[in-house]
Enzyme design. Structure first.
Site, PDB file in Angstrom:
ATOM      1  N   SER A 246       0.833  -1.196   0.000  1.00  0.00           N
ATOM      2  CA  SER A 246       0.000   0.000   0.000  1.00  0.00           C
ATOM      3  C   SER A 246       0.874   1.255   0.000  1.00  0.00           C
ATOM      4  O   SER A 246       1.687   1.447  -0.895  1.00  0.00           O
ATOM      5  CB  SER A 246      -0.962  -0.054   1.189  1.00  0.00           C
ATOM      6  OG  SER A 246      -1.963   0.917   1.099  1.00  0.00           O
ATOM      7  N   ASP A 334      -9.741  -5.091  -4.470  1.00  0.00           N
ATOM      8  CA  ASP A 334      -9.149  -4.097  -3.578  1.00  0.00           C
ATOM      9  C   ASP A 334      -9.925  -2.790  -3.711  1.00  0.00           C
ATOM     10  O   ASP A 334      -9.932  -2.164  -4.773  1.00  0.00           O
ATOM     11  CB  ASP A 334      -7.682  -3.881  -3.970  1.00  0.00           C
ATOM     12  CG  ASP A 334      -6.913  -3.049  -2.964  1.00  0.00           C
ATOM     13  OD1 ASP A 334      -7.534  -2.230  -2.253  1.00  0.00           O
ATOM     14  OD2 ASP A 334      -5.675  -3.198  -2.893  1.00  0.00           O
ATOM     15  N   HIS A 373      -7.607  -5.753   0.118  1.00  0.00           N
ATOM     16  CA  HIS A 373      -6.411  -4.915   0.177  1.00  0.00           C
ATOM     17  C   HIS A 373      -5.302  -5.508   1.037  1.00  0.00           C
ATOM     18  O   HIS A 373      -4.131  -5.198   0.820  1.00  0.00           O
ATOM     19  CB  HIS A 373      -6.802  -3.534   0.738  1.00  0.00           C
ATOM     20  CG  HIS A 373      -5.695  -2.540   0.756  1.00  0.00           C
ATOM     21  ND1 HIS A 373      -5.048  -2.106  -0.378  1.00  0.00           N
ATOM     22  CD2 HIS A 373      -5.087  -1.879   1.794  1.00  0.00           C
ATOM     23  CE1 HIS A 373      -4.113  -1.225  -0.063  1.00  0.00           C
ATOM     24  NE2 HIS A 373      -4.115  -1.085   1.251  1.00  0.00           N
TER      25      HIS A 373
END
Length: 398
Positions: A246, A334, A373
């Site tokens: 991320s 995601d 995610h």
């Protein structure tokens, strides 16, 4: 008569409601974005989310409390900048690979239940890294004689001695925003990597967890990552890989670009899990921005101020500035970082990187699996993908 009643009703109820609605609109869609534009503190707060912490009550000095046996907690001081003359202290974990933890479980005083699991092969599996295993077998008697038990006084020396052993592999994990190095999905990644017999380093950037409460910035968190990388590189000649998740993917690409520009030793490869192209793209598509993104002043109030304040994380630019091979992984479901941003970064890498550099590969995870995610580490094929990438480039330097 009916018309008069409606007009009276509108004056009593409708007009005040309209006024309240207009005030709420001004507050929510004008004043709040304006406050965001004028406050770099608010911009950093929304980007880094350091105030979100979980799990509650976790003592980061005791990683064994979340199943990370044979893990050292320590601190590194990051220096070399005007605003932190005294340095910024950041918290770090060093997770030993499974083969070392298994061989030295008694000296490491591994808890009885974990030791039983190791002995009964519940934590066993294929032995990876044969060179390192041979070196461990050769040096084990001398190490046991020197370190009959691992205590705080000799812990650093023991862990660093194991890190120096030839044939090992190191993965430096750069986490995303919110929480700490001890969050559940992150510890799952460490356990996956330790099972492949890799040393794992993870740390909390400035402003997070037990690291110094210094307001984070892009330059600051990249500096933190470079300092941990430098610590590892000064101790071992074994290959080091970077794994960013991320926001950590933006830190990873920026760090690698800086190392390349400085002609410093870089990693052997870079793994980007759920990456984005740049913060301008990501913030427009993030769920938090949904009420604002269609406002005509969105870019002026939100995107541009972050860019002006050097909160950019431009992976789409940085990926063309370092030569190491890159593996990108992204789940179709995601919702935090949309899948197409990861794929767009992959295409950018293909189009802008030199043909003589390490390749860029992309792995798509179907939405039907529900990894979202955070949980690509739960994919059954993940161990094989990671091992193939890492072992494929361990003897190649770009």
């Amino acid at each position: 008569m009916l018309f008069a009643r409606r007009r009276h009703f509108f004056k009593r109820v409708g007009l005040p409601c309209l006024v309240i609605a207009l005030l709420l609109f001004l507050l929510f869609f004008v004043l709040l974005p304006f406050a965001f534009r004028t406050s770099v503190t608010l911009q950093r707060g929304i980007l880094f989310l350091t105030f979100i912490t979980y799990p509650k009550g976790l003592d980061l000095t005791k990683p064994e409390s979340i199943g990370l046996y044979a893990t050292r907690n320590f601190y590194i001081t990051v220096k070399n900048h005007d605003e932190d003359e005294d340095g910024v202290r950041i918290g770090v974990w060093h997770v030993l690979p499974k083969n070392a933890a298994r061989r030295f479980r008694r000296e490491l005083n591994v808890a009885a239940d974990v030791e039983s699991a190791i002995v009964n092969n519940e934590l066993s599996g294929p032995i990876h890294g044969n060179d390192n295993n041979r070196e461990l077998e050769r040096l084990a008697p001398a190490l046991r004689a020197e370190f009959p038990v691992i205590v705080p006084e000799n812990e650093q020396l023991f862990y660093e001695r194991l890190l120096r052993m030839p044939g090992g592999t190191v993965v430096l994990y750069l986490h995303g925003n919110t929480a700490t190095r001890g969050s559940g999905h992150r510890s799952e990644v460490y356990k996956l990597l330790r099972h492949l017999n890799y040393h794992v380093f993870s740390f909390d950037y400035r402003g997070y967890a037990d690291s110094d409460p210094v307001p984070p910035s892009e330059d600051g968190v990249v500096r933190d990552a470079m300092m941990v990388f430098e610590y590892i590189a000064n101790l071992t000649t074994n290959p080091i890989y970077i794994w960013g998740h991320s926001l950590g993917t933006g830190v990873a690409t920026h760090m690698c670009a800086k190392l390349a520009s400085m002609k410093e030793r870089g990693p052997h490869g870079v793994i980007l899990e759920s990456p984005f192209t740049n913060i301008r793209d990501e913030i427009r598509l993030h769920p938090f921005s949904r009420p604002f993104r269609h406002l005509p002043w969105f870019d002026y109030m939100v995107s541009q101020p972050m860019y002006d304040n050097r909160l950019r994380f431009e992976s789409d630019k940085h990926i063309s500035k370092f030569p190491q091979p890159v593996m990108i992984m992204h789940a179709e479901d995601d919702v935090v970082v949309p899948f197409h941003l990861g794929y767009q970064l992959y295409r950018t890498g293909l189009d802008t990187r030199s043909r003589s550099w390490g390749p860029v590969e992309f792995h798509r995870f179907d939405r039907s699996h529900g990894y979202g995610h955070k949980y690509l580490c739960r994919a059954p094929e993940m161990s094989g993908l990671v091992e193939s990438f890492i072992e494929g480039y361990r003897n190649t330097i770009y």
